[in-house]
Write a protein that holds these residues in place. Sequence first.
Motif, short mmCIF file in Angstrom:
data_model
loop_
_atom_site.label_atom_id
_atom_site.label_comp_id
_atom_site.label_asym_id
_atom_site.label_seq_id
_atom_site.Cartn_x
_atom_site.Cartn_y
_atom_site.Cartn_z
N SER A 90 0.80 -1.22 0.00
CA SER A 90 0.00 0.00 0.00
C SER A 90 0.84 1.27 0.00
CB SER A 90 -0.94 0.00 1.21
OG SER A 90 -0.18 -0.06 2.40
N GLY A 91 2.14 1.14 -0.17
CA GLY A 91 2.98 2.33 -0.22
C GLY A 91 4.28 2.15 0.52
N PRO A 92 4.96 3.25 0.82
CA PRO A 92 6.28 3.19 1.44
C PRO A 92 6.27 2.53 2.82
CG PRO A 92 5.83 5.38 0.58
CD PRO A 92 4.55 4.62 0.52
N ALA A 93 7.42 1.98 3.16
CA ALA A 93 7.62 1.39 4.49
C ALA A 93 8.91 1.95 5.08
CB ALA A 93 7.70 -0.13 4.39
N TRP A 94 8.87 2.27 6.37
CA TRP A 94 10.02 2.83 7.07
C TRP A 94 10.61 1.80 8.03
CZ3 TRP A 94 5.87 5.52 5.53
CH2 TRP A 94 6.08 6.76 4.91
N THR A 95 11.92 1.84 8.18
CA THR A 95 12.61 0.96 9.12
C THR A 95 13.97 1.57 9.45
OG1 THR A 95 13.49 -1.27 9.47
CG2 THR A 95 13.57 -0.43 7.23
N ASP A 96 14.62 1.07 10.47
CA ASP A 96 15.97 1.53 10.78
C ASP A 96 17.01 0.52 10.32
OD1 ASP A 96 15.42 -0.39 12.66
OD2 ASP A 96 15.98 0.81 14.39
N HIS A 97 16.62 -0.37 9.41
CA HIS A 97 17.53 -1.39 8.89
C HIS A 97 17.64 -1.29 7.37
CE1 HIS A 97 16.43 -3.14 12.79
NE2 HIS A 97 17.62 -3.69 12.72
N SER A 98 18.84 -1.52 6.89
CA SER A 98 19.10 -1.61 5.47
C SER A 98 18.81 -3.03 4.99
CB SER A 98 20.58 -1.28 5.21
OG SER A 98 20.96 -1.70 3.92
N LEU A 99 18.44 -3.17 3.73
CA LEU A 99 18.30 -4.50 3.15
C LEU A 99 19.65 -5.10 2.80
CD1 LEU A 99 15.23 -4.17 0.74
CD2 LEU A 99 15.34 -5.17 3.02
N LEU A 100 20.68 -4.28 2.78
CA LEU A 100 22.01 -4.80 2.51
C LEU A 100 22.67 -5.24 3.81
CD1 LEU A 100 23.24 -2.27 -0.21
CD2 LEU A 100 22.29 -4.56 -0.52
N GLU A 101 23.83 -5.83 3.69
CA GLU A 101 24.49 -6.47 4.82
C GLU A 101 24.84 -5.53 5.97
OE1 GLU A 101 25.17 -6.92 1.65
OE2 GLU A 101 24.93 -9.08 1.31
N TYR A 102 24.91 -4.22 5.72
CA TYR A 102 25.25 -3.33 6.83
C TYR A 102 24.08 -3.12 7.78
CZ TYR A 102 23.31 0.66 4.10
OH TYR A 102 22.52 1.51 3.40
N SER A 103 22.90 -3.58 7.42
CA SER A 103 21.71 -3.63 8.26
C SER A 103 21.56 -2.37 9.12
CB SER A 103 21.72 -4.88 9.12
OG SER A 103 20.54 -4.98 9.86
N ASP A 104 21.89 -2.46 10.41
CA ASP A 104 21.75 -1.31 11.31
C ASP A 104 23.10 -0.83 11.82
OD1 ASP A 104 22.30 -3.41 12.99
OD2 ASP A 104 20.63 -3.04 14.35
N LEU A 105 24.16 -1.03 11.03
CA LEU A 105 25.51 -0.58 11.39
C LEU A 105 25.53 0.92 11.67
CD1 LEU A 105 28.62 -1.12 11.58
CD2 LEU A 105 28.71 -0.58 9.14
N ARG A 106 24.79 1.68 10.89
CA ARG A 106 24.68 3.13 11.07
C ARG A 106 23.28 3.45 11.57
NH1 ARG A 106 28.23 6.15 11.64
NH2 ARG A 106 27.43 7.87 10.47
N ASP A 107 23.15 4.51 12.37
CA ASP A 107 21.86 4.94 12.88
C ASP A 107 21.18 5.78 11.80
OD1 ASP A 107 19.71 5.51 14.48
OD2 ASP A 107 20.75 6.99 15.69
N LEU A 108 20.53 5.09 10.86
CA LEU A 108 19.89 5.72 9.71
C LEU A 108 18.43 5.30 9.65
CD1 LEU A 108 22.64 4.90 7.06
CD2 LEU A 108 22.31 7.09 8.21
N GLN A 109 17.62 6.16 9.05
CA GLN A 109 16.23 5.80 8.77
C GLN A 109 16.14 5.44 7.30
OE1 GLN A 109 13.59 5.48 10.95
NE2 GLN A 109 15.35 5.58 12.32
N HIS A 110 15.55 4.29 7.02
CA HIS A 110 15.40 3.82 5.65
C HIS A 110 13.92 3.86 5.29
CE1 HIS A 110 19.53 2.19 5.34
NE2 HIS A 110 19.39 2.08 6.64
N VAL A 111 13.63 4.33 4.10
CA VAL A 111 12.25 4.29 3.60
C VAL A 111 12.30 3.63 2.22
CG1 VAL A 111 12.35 6.67 2.70
CG2 VAL A 111 10.14 5.58 3.11
N TYR A 112 11.45 2.63 2.06
CA TYR A 112 11.40 1.84 0.84
C TYR A 112 10.16 2.25 0.06
CZ TYR A 112 14.97 -0.75 3.22
OH TYR A 112 16.14 -1.07 3.87
N VAL A 113 10.36 2.70 -1.19
CA VAL A 113 9.27 3.23 -2.00
C VAL A 113 9.02 2.29 -3.17
CG1 VAL A 113 8.47 5.22 -3.34
CG2 VAL A 113 9.98 5.57 -1.37
N PRO A 114 7.87 1.63 -3.17
CA PRO A 114 7.58 0.69 -4.26
C PRO A 114 7.24 1.42 -5.55
CG PRO A 114 5.67 0.87 -2.84
CD PRO A 114 6.78 1.69 -2.20
N GLY A 115 7.74 0.90 -6.66
CA GLY A 115 7.41 1.46 -7.96
C GLY A 115 6.06 0.97 -8.44
#
Length: 157
Positions: A90-115
């Motif tokens: 239904s739209g974007p999803a937010w998380t504090d984890h990357s889909l890549l191997e660095y996962s939560d190595l850095r304190d970042l906010q990730h938002v995934y936007v579906p095409g």
Amino acid sequence: SVVNLDDVVTWISKSFSEDRVRVAVVEMERFRIGEEVALASMADMFVSVYGSAMWWPIFMQANSCVMWLLPFLRHWNRLGGAHELMDLSSGPAWTDHSLLEYSDLRDLQHVYVPGVLPPENASGAFQLDSHQERVNHLAFQELDIFVDLDHFATAFN
């Protein structure tokens, strides 16, 4: 590639004054490694497609935002970091984890936007057949991306 990138940049320019949001569209591979690290470390927000470019956020300051532009997928059920299932139906999803191997190595906010699927006159490869999408979990990386501006606006704001 993002086929409607110009529309995305125009939306940002019309939605925010230049003193609030400045956009730099760059191709990181055109820079030397030191310049790439410097560019990533200066960004408050990093927007890119899924792939090797998404390693640059490890150089960003804590609490920065990483926006992942994804292609249209019917069966998006990738696991995010710490095995959280992301529902992008239904739209974007937010998380504090990357889909890549660095996962939560850095304190970042990730938002995934579906095409989404583009208008019929758009050229590019925008969709996998259902079987390929289910069995080849990396095949989507070959797809072009058409950004839904409403999803983008929700994620950007």
